[in-house]
Enzyme design. Structure first.
Site, PDB file in Angstrom:
ATOM      1  N   TYR A  85      11.035 -16.335  65.560  1.00 23.70           N
ATOM      2  CA  TYR A  85      12.066 -17.254  65.090  1.00 23.70           C
ATOM      3  C   TYR A  85      13.036 -16.505  64.180  1.00 23.70           C
ATOM      4  O   TYR A  85      12.650 -15.994  63.136  1.00 23.70           O
ATOM      5  CB  TYR A  85      11.436 -18.426  64.334  1.00 23.70           C
ATOM      6  CG  TYR A  85      10.762 -19.433  65.229  1.00 23.70           C
ATOM      7  CD1 TYR A  85      11.435 -20.573  65.662  1.00 23.70           C
ATOM      8  CD2 TYR A  85       9.453 -19.242  65.659  1.00 23.70           C
ATOM      9  CE1 TYR A  85      10.821 -21.501  66.487  1.00 23.70           C
ATOM     10  CE2 TYR A  85       8.826 -20.162  66.495  1.00 23.70           C
ATOM     11  CZ  TYR A  85       9.522 -21.284  66.899  1.00 23.70           C
ATOM     12  OH  TYR A  85       8.915 -22.192  67.720  1.00 23.70           O
ATOM     13  N   HIS A 108      14.646 -19.265  74.133  1.00 27.08           N
ATOM     14  CA  HIS A 108      13.896 -20.476  74.459  1.00 27.08           C
ATOM     15  C   HIS A 108      14.609 -21.726  73.982  1.00 27.08           C
ATOM     16  O   HIS A 108      14.775 -22.688  74.714  1.00 27.08           O
ATOM     17  CB  HIS A 108      12.499 -20.400  73.837  1.00 27.08           C
ATOM     18  CG  HIS A 108      11.630 -21.579  74.155  1.00 27.08           C
ATOM     19  ND1 HIS A 108      11.547 -22.692  73.346  1.00 27.08           N
ATOM     20  CD2 HIS A 108      10.817 -21.829  75.208  1.00 27.08           C
ATOM     21  CE1 HIS A 108      10.720 -23.556  73.869  1.00 27.08           C
ATOM     22  NE2 HIS A 108      10.263 -23.062  75.006  1.00 27.08           N
ATOM     23  N   HIS A 109      15.030 -21.743  72.728  1.00 24.14           N
ATOM     24  CA  HIS A 109      15.842 -22.852  72.235  1.00 24.14           C
ATOM     25  C   HIS A 109      16.664 -22.419  71.029  1.00 24.14           C
ATOM     26  O   HIS A 109      16.392 -21.393  70.400  1.00 24.14           O
ATOM     27  CB  HIS A 109      14.985 -24.089  71.909  1.00 24.14           C
ATOM     28  CG  HIS A 109      14.194 -23.993  70.641  1.00 24.14           C
ATOM     29  ND1 HIS A 109      12.830 -23.875  70.616  1.00 24.14           N
ATOM     30  CD2 HIS A 109      14.579 -24.010  69.331  1.00 24.14           C
ATOM     31  CE1 HIS A 109      12.402 -23.825  69.358  1.00 24.14           C
ATOM     32  NE2 HIS A 109      13.451 -23.896  68.562  1.00 24.14           N
ATOM     33  N   HIS A 118      14.843 -19.424  68.728  1.00 27.82           N
ATOM     34  CA  HIS A 118      13.458 -19.156  69.127  1.00 27.82           C
ATOM     35  C   HIS A 118      13.503 -18.231  70.341  1.00 27.82           C
ATOM     36  O   HIS A 118      13.991 -18.597  71.405  1.00 27.82           O
ATOM     37  CB  HIS A 118      12.718 -20.448  69.473  1.00 27.82           C
ATOM     38  CG  HIS A 118      11.332 -20.197  70.000  1.00 27.82           C
ATOM     39  ND1 HIS A 118      10.662 -21.099  70.796  1.00 27.82           N
ATOM     40  CD2 HIS A 118      10.477 -19.143  69.852  1.00 27.82           C
ATOM     41  CE1 HIS A 118       9.473 -20.613  71.122  1.00 27.82           C
ATOM     42  NE2 HIS A 118       9.349 -19.426  70.563  1.00 27.82           N
ATOM     43  N   HIS A 164      11.206 -32.246  73.021  1.00 27.42           N
ATOM     44  CA  HIS A 164      10.860 -30.830  72.925  1.00 27.42           C
ATOM     45  C   HIS A 164       9.437 -30.667  72.415  1.00 27.42           C
ATOM     46  O   HIS A 164       9.030 -31.324  71.465  1.00 27.42           O
ATOM     47  CB  HIS A 164      11.831 -30.113  71.979  1.00 27.42           C
ATOM     48  CG  HIS A 164      11.642 -28.626  71.963  1.00 27.42           C
ATOM     49  ND1 HIS A 164      12.044 -27.820  73.012  1.00 27.42           N
ATOM     50  CD2 HIS A 164      11.100 -27.796  71.046  1.00 27.42           C
ATOM     51  CE1 HIS A 164      11.765 -26.563  72.733  1.00 27.42           C
ATOM     52  NE2 HIS A 164      11.181 -26.512  71.547  1.00 27.42           N
ATOM     53  N   HIS A 183       6.017 -27.446  72.408  1.00 31.04           N
ATOM     54  CA  HIS A 183       5.665 -26.061  72.686  1.00 31.04           C
ATOM     55  C   HIS A 183       4.405 -26.027  73.547  1.00 31.04           C
ATOM     56  O   HIS A 183       4.064 -27.008  74.205  1.00 31.04           O
ATOM     57  CB  HIS A 183       5.508 -25.297  71.372  1.00 31.04           C
ATOM     58  CG  HIS A 183       6.838 -24.951  70.752  1.00 31.04           C
ATOM     59  ND1 HIS A 183       7.141 -23.708  70.264  1.00 31.04           N
ATOM     60  CD2 HIS A 183       7.957 -25.701  70.566  1.00 31.04           C
ATOM     61  CE1 HIS A 183       8.373 -23.704  69.797  1.00 31.04           C
ATOM     62  NE2 HIS A 183       8.893 -24.901  69.960  1.00 31.04           N
TER      63      HIS A 183
END
Length: 332
Positions: free
Chosen positions: A128, A158-159, A226, A307, A309
């Site tokens: 991150y 990823h985001h 991320h 969202h 993980h």
């Protein structure tokens, strides 16, 4: 369940195409009532292209009704014409099948970018990265009407999240998110925008915009990236981020983000050795006027982003009024 079609071209040139439906993690069943019509089916250079149609309304209980709401399309493909498990060759895309989505078209426009700063992605599985950036000096309130992703590495990003910072934040900063020596990051948690893998440009509804440059708007923003790097690739320099299209032509309505769900705190843990575990969160808007100053205006919900993980398998959000669901649940 899912409403599914499966089709392809055999090595001898003959075609196969069936209307099917799924009830679980098994081979989709053939629908006794075949409601899809094949328009064309071809295979060339290892690519199969199908065109088909069906009535908008559900033809039987195994068909999915097509409405004006966005829906999740899923797809999977095999390496040959045997209809077996896809072994990870799959994907999903949220799309509106009924076409045009209205959008604002202001005459005076500009844009600014908030991106990573030539950041070398570490050779670790997940990382991150955060960067606090001073807001552009626009002189007065403007409205953001479109948010566009800038993605340098589709295999790593990823985001992305953009947060507004509190007035106590008055400096730029970048580094690993949530590390002990990056305390200013903890004062930037007002969600402004979000993008997840597979997403595209986001257009706000007509006559609405996200306020920026006004006296009550953040002076600093935090970009959170991320990176998902399962191959632990080295030397990948990234400048991904978000582009914000804005206009001084103010719309009638301000847009905000309501961030709901479960806080990721150390006390929240999944029970060990469990096959499945459900978590619930409720946002009771009827008490907003009790915890926020002044009268709280009516809210119009026009978009939802779910969202999770790796531990997450399914998500669902629904809107209720007087104990009854008033919006078809969104699933992920």
């Amino acid at each position: 369940g899912s409403d599914i079609v499966i089709g392809g071209v055999f090595p001898n040139g003959s075609q196969y195409f069936k209307d099917r439906y799924a009830t679980g993690n098994t081979l989709p069943l053939v629908d006794p009532q075949q409601d899809y019509t094949l328009l064309s089916l071809s295979e060339r250079d290892g690519k199969t292209v199908m065109a088909f149609n069906r009535s908008i309304g559900a033809c039987d209980s195994r068909d999915f009704p097509i409405t004006t709401l966005p829906i999740k399309l899923i797809y999977a493909y095999g390496l040959n014409d045997e209809i077996t498990h896809h072994s990870g060759r799959r994907g999903t895309k949220e799309i509106s099948l009924l076409g045009y989505v209205p959008r604002s078209t202001p005459t005076t426009t500009n844009h600014f970018d908030i991106t990573a700063n030539n950041f070398t992605v570490p050779p670790v599985h997940t990382y991150y990265y955060c960067r606090i950036i001073k807001a552009p000096n626009l002189g007065r309130k403007n409205h953001i009407y479109q948010i566009e992703p800038i993605v340098d590495h589709v295999d790593l990003t990823h985001h992305m999240l953009l947060y507004g910072c509190s007035a106590s934040v008055n400096q730029t900063l970048e580094g690993m998110c949530y590390s002990n020596n990056m305390s200013p990051f903890n004062f930037c948690f007002k969600v402004i925008a979000a993008w997840g893998i597979g997403g595209g440009s986001f257009y706000l509804p007509p006559n609405t915009g996200i306020s920026i440059g006004g006296t009550n708007d953040p002076a600093y923003y935090r970009l959170e990236m991320h990176y998902n790097n399962p191959s632990q690739a080295q030397g990948q320099v990234d400048n991904s981020g978000l582009r914000f299209h804005y206009t001084p032509e103010l719309f009638d309505h301000d847009v905000g983000t309501l961030h709901i769900g479960l806080d990721l705190i150390p006390e929240y843990m999944l029970p060990p050795d469990t096959q499945s575990f459900r978590s619930y969160a409720v946002c009771n808007t009827s008490i907003f006027s009790k915890v926020l100053p002044g009268s709280f205006p009516d809210m119009n919900v026009f978009a939802v982003l779910l969202h999770t993980h790796l531990a997450g398998r399914k998500m669902r959000v629904a809107q209720f009024r007087s104990g009854h669901s008033i919006l078809r649940p969104f699933f992920f």
